[in-house]
Design a protein around this motif. Structure first.
Motif, PDB file in Angstrom:
ATOM      1  N   PRO A  37      43.338  67.272  10.231  1.00  0.00           N
ATOM      2  CA  PRO A  37      42.508  66.396   9.393  1.00  0.00           C
ATOM      3  C   PRO A  37      41.001  66.660   9.518  1.00  0.00           C
ATOM      4  O   PRO A  37      40.278  66.574   8.523  1.00  0.00           O
ATOM      5  N   VAL A  38      40.528  66.997  10.704  1.00  0.00           N
ATOM      6  CA  VAL A  38      39.091  67.267  10.874  1.00  0.00           C
ATOM      7  C   VAL A  38      38.720  68.546  10.131  1.00  0.00           C
ATOM      8  O   VAL A  38      37.718  68.589   9.407  1.00  0.00           O
ATOM      9  N   ARG A  39      39.533  69.589  10.274  1.00  0.00           N
ATOM     10  CA  ARG A  39      39.237  70.843   9.578  1.00  0.00           C
ATOM     11  C   ARG A  39      39.360  70.678   8.070  1.00  0.00           C
ATOM     12  O   ARG A  39      38.576  71.253   7.310  1.00  0.00           O
ATOM     13  N   LEU A  40      40.311  69.876   7.638  1.00  0.00           N
ATOM     14  CA  LEU A  40      40.444  69.614   6.206  1.00  0.00           C
ATOM     15  C   LEU A  40      39.205  68.889   5.683  1.00  0.00           C
ATOM     16  O   LEU A  40      38.712  69.187   4.588  1.00  0.00           O
ATOM     17  N   ILE A 109      45.219  72.050  -2.212  1.00  0.00           N
ATOM     18  CA  ILE A 109      45.259  71.294  -0.960  1.00  0.00           C
ATOM     19  C   ILE A 109      44.230  70.171  -0.974  1.00  0.00           C
ATOM     20  O   ILE A 109      44.526  69.045  -0.566  1.00  0.00           O
ATOM     21  N   LEU A 110      43.034  70.452  -1.458  1.00  0.00           N
ATOM     22  CA  LEU A 110      42.008  69.405  -1.517  1.00  0.00           C
ATOM     23  C   LEU A 110      42.400  68.304  -2.488  1.00  0.00           C
ATOM     24  O   LEU A 110      42.174  67.115  -2.209  1.00  0.00           O
ATOM     25  N   HIS A 111      43.009  68.666  -3.604  1.00  0.00           N
ATOM     26  CA  HIS A 111      43.465  67.663  -4.572  1.00  0.00           C
ATOM     27  C   HIS A 111      44.570  66.799  -3.959  1.00  0.00           C
ATOM     28  O   HIS A 111      44.556  65.567  -4.098  1.00  0.00           O
ATOM     29  N   ALA A 112      45.508  67.425  -3.260  1.00  0.00           N
ATOM     30  CA  ALA A 112      46.596  66.676  -2.615  1.00  0.00           C
ATOM     31  C   ALA A 112      46.049  65.752  -1.527  1.00  0.00           C
ATOM     32  O   ALA A 112      46.498  64.605  -1.393  1.00  0.00           O
ATOM     33  N   ALA A 113      45.079  66.229  -0.760  1.00  0.00           N
ATOM     34  CA  ALA A 113      44.475  65.393   0.291  1.00  0.00           C
ATOM     35  C   ALA A 113      43.760  64.197  -0.322  1.00  0.00           C
ATOM     36  O   ALA A 113      43.834  63.084   0.207  1.00  0.00           O
ATOM     37  N   GLN A 114      43.088  64.410  -1.435  1.00  0.00           N
ATOM     38  CA  GLN A 114      42.398  63.311  -2.116  1.00  0.00           C
ATOM     39  C   GLN A 114      43.396  62.294  -2.645  1.00  0.00           C
ATOM     40  O   GLN A 114      43.191  61.088  -2.516  1.00  0.00           O
ATOM     41  N   ARG A 115      44.499  62.758  -3.222  1.00  0.00           N
ATOM     42  CA  ARG A 115      45.556  61.858  -3.722  1.00  0.00           C
ATOM     43  C   ARG A 115      46.119  61.035  -2.566  1.00  0.00           C
ATOM     44  O   ARG A 115      46.362  59.846  -2.711  1.00  0.00           O
ATOM     45  N   GLU A 116      46.351  61.685  -1.433  1.00  0.00           N
ATOM     46  CA  GLU A 116      46.903  61.002  -0.265  1.00  0.00           C
ATOM     47  C   GLU A 116      45.933  59.934   0.246  1.00  0.00           C
ATOM     48  O   GLU A 116      46.338  58.847   0.623  1.00  0.00           O
ATOM     49  N   LEU A 117      44.652  60.267   0.225  1.00  0.00           N
ATOM     50  CA  LEU A 117      43.622  59.314   0.667  1.00  0.00           C
ATOM     51  C   LEU A 117      43.581  58.099  -0.249  1.00  0.00           C
ATOM     52  O   LEU A 117      43.530  56.974   0.210  1.00  0.00           O
ATOM     53  N   VAL A 118      43.639  58.330  -1.555  1.00  0.00           N
ATOM     54  CA  VAL A 118      43.617  57.236  -2.527  1.00  0.00           C
ATOM     55  C   VAL A 118      44.865  56.382  -2.391  1.00  0.00           C
ATOM     56  O   VAL A 118      44.803  55.156  -2.431  1.00  0.00           O
ATOM     57  N   ALA A 119      46.017  57.012  -2.208  1.00  0.00           N
ATOM     58  CA  ALA A 119      47.280  56.268  -2.074  1.00  0.00           C
ATOM     59  C   ALA A 119      47.307  55.428  -0.814  1.00  0.00           C
ATOM     60  O   ALA A 119      47.893  54.361  -0.790  1.00  0.00           O
TER      61      ALA A 119
END
Length: 121
Positions: A37-40, A109-119
């Motif tokens: 998560p930190v590197r992402l 990957i960045l789009h998926a991480a953003q979706r996960e954060l919003v969810a």
């Protein structure tokens, strides 16, 4: 060489010509680097930056030595590059190089991480 000697040797002190960026790593190395998560967060921050960022400009709640470790993992995977400007180290995402090796991977990957954060909100 020890790990520290290799890092110093590969980076060179500020003021000297920087070594070439390593090639983008194999897919496993890239995905493992992006799996933390930190590197992402570092990659996400660099992807959104219009210019390279200094090492000290990341407020991620980890110690300086831990942050250095994360930069090293990303650099060794070929995801970021570091260059010296005076006494500052500037870090930038190798977006075009990674896209050349793995088209669309960073954006996906960045789009998926953003979706996960919003969810998760």
């Amino acid at each position: 060489m020890t790990g520290l000697e290799e890092t110093l040797h590969s980076e060179g002190p500020c003021g000297e010509a920087a070594a070439e960026s390593p090639p983008v790593g194999d897919l496993t190395a890239v995905l493992q680097a992006l799996g933390d998560p930190v590197r992402l967060e570092i990659v996400s921050s660099l992807a959104g930056a219009s210019e390279p960022r200094t090492c000290g400009s990341f407020a991620l709640g980890v110690t300086k030595s831990t942050l250095s470790h994360h930069f090293r993992v990303l650099r060794e995977a070929g995801l970021i590059t570091t260059r010296c400007e005076g006494t500052r180290k500037l870090i930038s995402l190798r977006h075009a190089d990674v896209d050349g090796a793995y088209p669309g991977l960073i954006d996906s990957i960045l789009h998926a991480a953003q979706r996960e954060l919003v969810a998760g909100s």
